[in-house]
Write a protein that holds these residues in place. Sequence first.
Motif: not given
Length: 327
Positions: A3-6, A15-19
């Motif tokens: 998911a993309i997380v704020i 914005l970061s892409c992580r599990e």
Amino acid sequence: MKAIVIDQPGGPELLSCREVPAPEPGLGDVRVRVRVTAVNRADLLQRMGLYPAPPDAPQQIPGLEFAGEIDAVGAGVYRWKPGDRVFGLVGGGAYAEALVTHADCVARMPDALSFTDAAAIPEAFITAWDAMVTQAGLGAGETVLVHAVGSGVGTAAVQIARALSARALGTARTAAKLARAGKLGMDRGFEVDGAKFADDVLRATAGRGVDVILELVGGAYVAEDLACAAPRARLILVGLMAGIRAELDLSLILRKRLLIRGTQLRARPLGEKIEVTETFARHVVPLVATAALSPVVERVLPLHEAAAAHTAMANNEGFGKLVLRVD
């Protein structure tokens, strides 16, 4: 799931892409395996800390629209089954491999529709139909003025007007966007410089003005809207890209007997969201299935490039929708 997380309010680089843990469907819910999502102005505002998600939506995962397949159903859900292809709107959480939403807030995708095109439809076409048709009552033979006609909502609105046998006029900041909108069915376009367009619109309507105004810009545009509105026109305020304040000649509202209404989709209670989805499924999806309405996809990026997509939208690049491929 990915998911993309704020992580914190700020620029697109945050914005970061992580599990993150995958959501589980509750009573009356479905879980959707998201294949494609799309970028909207609300996502940018949420990222900046200016437009928080509703309490029932993920607070740190943006994303308002999706296309994918149901992969799990909660108790009490009999209408849907795993494998069904669906699309729709959510309060947030669509920048992810999976999301959970109420079973009555998804619509079935037409068989021939790709996930990429489907993801570009819900926010734009639901917003345009709800504002212009459900709320403003646009009908055959009437004229609608669509601002920011090169946006996702703008391109949807022009096509809906054409499908209803209404005349669409539009504004944009560049002649190139107006030319492309003309190919979608816009009758006349006006390149706006300094928020001045009322005189041009009046000339294009032989002095009568327009019956419906889809206001996606706000700010100083609203005063011009009043000047070029026809008697008993309906102005639906949807967006505020040009600012939250305007100086208005209130006497025009009285003399022309104008209706001005503000609208939002994201903050509506569940019952109203279900009604909107039912209207979308009943009136819009059949027109999509016959290609009477078609999404305009400007660019497709992978989910992990969400920051680049946000930057492109902030710079008003492109025409139509920016979508993010999740699979």
